[in-house]
Design a protein around this motif. Structure first.
Motif, PDB file in Angstrom:
ATOM      1  N   ALA A   1     -30.037  -1.017  -3.031  1.00  0.00           N
ATOM      2  CA  ALA A   1     -29.183  -1.489  -1.931  1.00  0.00           C
ATOM      3  C   ALA A   1     -28.109  -0.457  -1.600  1.00  0.00           C
ATOM      4  O   ALA A   1     -27.813  -0.211  -0.422  1.00  0.00           O
ATOM      5  CB  ALA A   1     -28.548  -2.820  -2.299  1.00  0.00           C
ATOM      6  N   TRP A   2     -27.536   0.159  -2.626  1.00  0.00           N
ATOM      7  CA  TRP A   2     -26.505   1.175  -2.390  1.00  0.00           C
ATOM      8  C   TRP A   2     -27.102   2.385  -1.661  1.00  0.00           C
ATOM      9  O   TRP A   2     -26.505   2.894  -0.706  1.00  0.00           O
ATOM     10  CB  TRP A   2     -25.887   1.608  -3.717  1.00  0.00           C
ATOM     11  CG  TRP A   2     -24.875   2.683  -3.562  1.00  0.00           C
ATOM     12  CD1 TRP A   2     -23.606   2.578  -3.070  1.00  0.00           C
ATOM     13  CD2 TRP A   2     -25.053   4.065  -3.884  1.00  0.00           C
ATOM     14  NE1 TRP A   2     -22.997   3.806  -3.072  1.00  0.00           N
ATOM     15  CE2 TRP A   2     -23.861   4.733  -3.563  1.00  0.00           C
ATOM     16  CE3 TRP A   2     -26.112   4.793  -4.416  1.00  0.00           C
ATOM     17  CZ2 TRP A   2     -23.704   6.095  -3.766  1.00  0.00           C
ATOM     18  CZ3 TRP A   2     -25.943   6.149  -4.609  1.00  0.00           C
ATOM     19  CH2 TRP A   2     -24.757   6.779  -4.281  1.00  0.00           C
ATOM     20  N   MET A   3     -28.279   2.834  -2.094  1.00  0.00           N
ATOM     21  CA  MET A   3     -28.923   3.967  -1.427  1.00  0.00           C
ATOM     22  C   MET A   3     -29.267   3.637   0.026  1.00  0.00           C
ATOM     23  O   MET A   3     -29.074   4.467   0.916  1.00  0.00           O
ATOM     24  CB  MET A   3     -30.199   4.373  -2.177  1.00  0.00           C
ATOM     25  CG  MET A   3     -29.951   5.045  -3.502  1.00  0.00           C
ATOM     26  SD  MET A   3     -29.082   6.601  -3.353  1.00  0.00           S
ATOM     27  CE  MET A   3     -30.343   7.609  -2.629  1.00  0.00           C
ATOM     28  N   ALA A   4     -29.763   2.432   0.276  1.00  0.00           N
ATOM     29  CA  ALA A   4     -30.105   2.032   1.634  1.00  0.00           C
ATOM     30  C   ALA A   4     -28.862   1.963   2.515  1.00  0.00           C
ATOM     31  O   ALA A   4     -28.873   2.415   3.665  1.00  0.00           O
ATOM     32  CB  ALA A   4     -30.822   0.685   1.627  1.00  0.00           C
ATOM     33  N   SER A   5     -27.779   1.429   1.976  1.00  0.00           N
ATOM     34  CA  SER A   5     -26.559   1.312   2.782  1.00  0.00           C
ATOM     35  C   SER A   5     -25.973   2.685   3.102  1.00  0.00           C
ATOM     36  O   SER A   5     -25.525   2.919   4.225  1.00  0.00           O
ATOM     37  CB  SER A   5     -25.527   0.436   2.077  1.00  0.00           C
ATOM     38  OG  SER A   5     -25.079   1.058   0.889  1.00  0.00           O
ATOM     39  N   THR A   6     -25.982   3.612   2.137  1.00  0.00           N
ATOM     40  CA  THR A   6     -25.465   4.951   2.437  1.00  0.00           C
ATOM     41  C   THR A   6     -26.357   5.675   3.443  1.00  0.00           C
ATOM     42  O   THR A   6     -25.861   6.397   4.299  1.00  0.00           O
ATOM     43  CB  THR A   6     -25.330   5.802   1.160  1.00  0.00           C
ATOM     44  OG1 THR A   6     -26.575   5.835   0.476  1.00  0.00           O
ATOM     45  CG2 THR A   6     -24.247   5.255   0.250  1.00  0.00           C
ATOM     46  N   MET A   7     -27.658   5.460   3.347  1.00  0.00           N
ATOM     47  CA  MET A   7     -28.556   6.080   4.311  1.00  0.00           C
ATOM     48  C   MET A   7     -28.303   5.532   5.717  1.00  0.00           C
ATOM     49  O   MET A   7     -28.247   6.286   6.687  1.00  0.00           O
ATOM     50  CB  MET A   7     -30.010   5.837   3.922  1.00  0.00           C
ATOM     51  CG  MET A   7     -31.000   6.510   4.858  1.00  0.00           C
ATOM     52  SD  MET A   7     -32.705   6.158   4.481  1.00  0.00           S
ATOM     53  CE  MET A   7     -32.817   4.444   4.939  1.00  0.00           C
ATOM     54  N   ILE A   8     -28.109   4.233   5.823  1.00  0.00           N
ATOM     55  CA  ILE A   8     -27.852   3.621   7.126  1.00  0.00           C
ATOM     56  C   ILE A   8     -26.523   4.106   7.699  1.00  0.00           C
ATOM     57  O   ILE A   8     -26.429   4.422   8.885  1.00  0.00           O
ATOM     58  CB  ILE A   8     -27.890   2.087   7.019  1.00  0.00           C
ATOM     59  CG1 ILE A   8     -29.332   1.637   6.788  1.00  0.00           C
ATOM     60  CG2 ILE A   8     -27.319   1.419   8.254  1.00  0.00           C
ATOM     61  CD1 ILE A   8     -29.472   0.183   6.408  1.00  0.00           C
ATOM     62  N   LEU A   9     -25.498   4.203   6.844  1.00  0.00           N
ATOM     63  CA  LEU A   9     -24.201   4.693   7.320  1.00  0.00           C
ATOM     64  C   LEU A   9     -24.291   6.143   7.779  1.00  0.00           C
ATOM     65  O   LEU A   9     -23.691   6.512   8.799  1.00  0.00           O
ATOM     66  CB  LEU A   9     -23.144   4.542   6.230  1.00  0.00           C
ATOM     67  CG  LEU A   9     -22.689   3.111   5.945  1.00  0.00           C
ATOM     68  CD1 LEU A   9     -21.729   3.086   4.764  1.00  0.00           C
ATOM     69  CD2 LEU A   9     -22.044   2.491   7.170  1.00  0.00           C
TER      70      LEU A   9
ATOM     71  N   MET B   1     -26.977   7.642   8.923  1.00  0.00           N
ATOM     72  CA  MET B   1     -27.722   7.641  10.182  1.00  0.00           C
ATOM     73  C   MET B   1     -26.823   7.202  11.326  1.00  0.00           C
ATOM     74  O   MET B   1     -26.889   7.744  12.426  1.00  0.00           O
ATOM     75  CB  MET B   1     -28.935   6.716  10.082  1.00  0.00           C
ATOM     76  CG  MET B   1     -30.074   7.298   9.292  1.00  0.00           C
ATOM     77  SD  MET B   1     -31.473   6.197   9.067  1.00  0.00           S
ATOM     78  CE  MET B   1     -31.773   5.574  10.682  1.00  0.00           C
ATOM     79  N   LYS B   2     -25.973   6.222  11.049  1.00  0.00           N
ATOM     80  CA  LYS B   2     -25.066   5.719  12.075  1.00  0.00           C
ATOM     81  C   LYS B   2     -24.082   6.810  12.501  1.00  0.00           C
ATOM     82  O   LYS B   2     -23.813   6.984  13.684  1.00  0.00           O
ATOM     83  CB  LYS B   2     -24.319   4.512  11.527  1.00  0.00           C
ATOM     84  CG  LYS B   2     -23.757   3.604  12.558  1.00  0.00           C
ATOM     85  CD  LYS B   2     -23.192   2.365  11.875  1.00  0.00           C
ATOM     86  CE  LYS B   2     -22.878   1.312  12.890  1.00  0.00           C
ATOM     87  NZ  LYS B   2     -22.323   0.114  12.257  1.00  0.00           N
ATOM     88  N   LYS B   3     -23.573   7.569  11.532  1.00  0.00           N
ATOM     89  CA  LYS B   3     -22.674   8.682  11.840  1.00  0.00           C
ATOM     90  C   LYS B   3     -23.383   9.724  12.702  1.00  0.00           C
ATOM     91  O   LYS B   3     -22.831  10.245  13.646  1.00  0.00           O
ATOM     92  CB  LYS B   3     -22.182   9.350  10.559  1.00  0.00           C
ATOM     93  CG  LYS B   3     -21.071   8.650   9.877  1.00  0.00           C
ATOM     94  CD  LYS B   3     -20.631   9.466   8.675  1.00  0.00           C
ATOM     95  CE  LYS B   3     -19.718   8.693   7.778  1.00  0.00           C
ATOM     96  NZ  LYS B   3     -19.381   9.450   6.568  1.00  0.00           N
ATOM     97  N   GLY B   4     -24.608  10.028  12.340  1.00  0.00           N
ATOM     98  CA  GLY B   4     -25.375  11.010  13.104  1.00  0.00           C
ATOM     99  C   GLY B   4     -25.664  10.547  14.517  1.00  0.00           C
ATOM    100  O   GLY B   4     -25.656  11.334  15.452  1.00  0.00           O
ATOM    101  N   MET B   5     -25.899   9.275  14.684  1.00  0.00           N
ATOM    102  CA  MET B   5     -26.207   8.742  16.009  1.00  0.00           C
ATOM    103  C   MET B   5     -24.970   8.728  16.904  1.00  0.00           C
ATOM    104  O   MET B   5     -25.088   8.928  18.108  1.00  0.00           O
ATOM    105  CB  MET B   5     -26.779   7.326  15.903  1.00  0.00           C
ATOM    106  CG  MET B   5     -28.121   7.288  15.212  1.00  0.00           C
ATOM    107  SD  MET B   5     -29.319   8.334  16.018  1.00  0.00           S
ATOM    108  CE  MET B   5     -30.251   7.126  16.882  1.00  0.00           C
ATOM    109  N   THR B   6     -23.781   8.513  16.335  1.00  0.00           N
ATOM    110  CA  THR B   6     -22.577   8.518  17.179  1.00  0.00           C
ATOM    111  C   THR B   6     -22.329   9.911  17.732  1.00  0.00           C
ATOM    112  O   THR B   6     -21.863  10.053  18.845  1.00  0.00           O
ATOM    113  CB  THR B   6     -21.337   8.035  16.405  1.00  0.00           C
ATOM    114  OG1 THR B   6     -21.156   8.828  15.239  1.00  0.00           O
ATOM    115  CG2 THR B   6     -21.447   6.579  16.046  1.00  0.00           C
ATOM    116  N   GLY B   7     -22.671  10.942  16.977  1.00  0.00           N
ATOM    117  CA  GLY B   7     -22.518  12.303  17.483  1.00  0.00           C
ATOM    118  C   GLY B   7     -23.498  12.603  18.596  1.00  0.00           C
ATOM    119  O   GLY B   7     -23.201  13.344  19.521  1.00  0.00           O
TER     120      GLY B   7
END
Length: 179
Positions: free
Chosen positions: A128-136, A138-144
């Motif tokens: 769960a921790w790995m999935a959440s960091t990956m999603i975060l 990805m979210k940072k990359g998408m905002t850029g």
């Protein structure tokens, strides 16, 4: 020498798989010996049930690694397929982590008892921790990419220019045009 890299990978995979099977065998025999023979008074019906249930993922992973990693040879001893790289990143690496952690849980349960199986709860928490960091991330990359927010530079809001581009523009150099 033809296919030198494939032959090296095949030799490495064979060594890794043989070592994995020996460690797994020793670990499982140790558990069964200690729990069923030495600590017989502490043995109850749940011991074997928990053992089978919680080691099944490791057996499945070991079978899968054997299937994809074991080199295949033709009849005359020539290498036909070297197998997948067992040191690959991603899912293969995660499977090795699960296998190692299961071995640690088996050893702890053999020495301490059934309470040590709770160590296995670390796996879903870690996942769960790995999935959440990956999603975060990805979210940072998408905002850029979408131009939302400031890109972290000193420039204007959402300008997205790199420091080098800003310096060139200050010196009167060529302005970068975006389409």
């Amino acid at each position: 020498m033809a296919q030198k890299a494939a032959k090296q990978l095949a030799a490495k995979n064979t060594t890794t798989l043989n070592r994995t099977h020996l460690i797994s065998l020793a670990n499982n025999v140790l558990f069964l010996f200690l729990r069923l023979i030495i600590f017989r008074k502490a043995y109850n019906r749940n011991t074997l049930t928990l053992y089978v249930l919680l080691t099944a993922p490791a057996w499945a992973i070991e079978f899968w690694l054997e299937k994809i990693g074991r080199p295949q040879y033709v009849e005359n001893g020539e290498l036909r397929k070297s197998g997948e790289d067992l040191d690959a990143k991603g899912l293969t690496e995660f499977m090795w982590d699960i296998l190692y952690w299961t071995w640690a849980c088996i050893a702890a349960a053999a020495l301490v008892g059934n309470g040590a199986w709770w160590m296995y709860a670390v796996v879903p928490v870690y996942s769960a921790w790995m999935a959440s960091t990956m999603i975060l991330n990805m979210k940072k990359g998408m905002t850029g990419m979408t131009g939302q927010g400031n890109s972290g530079g000193d420039g204007g809001e959402g300008s997205g220019d790199s420091k080098r581009q800003k310096k060139l523009e200050k010196r009167g150099g060529q302005k970068v045009q975006y389409r």
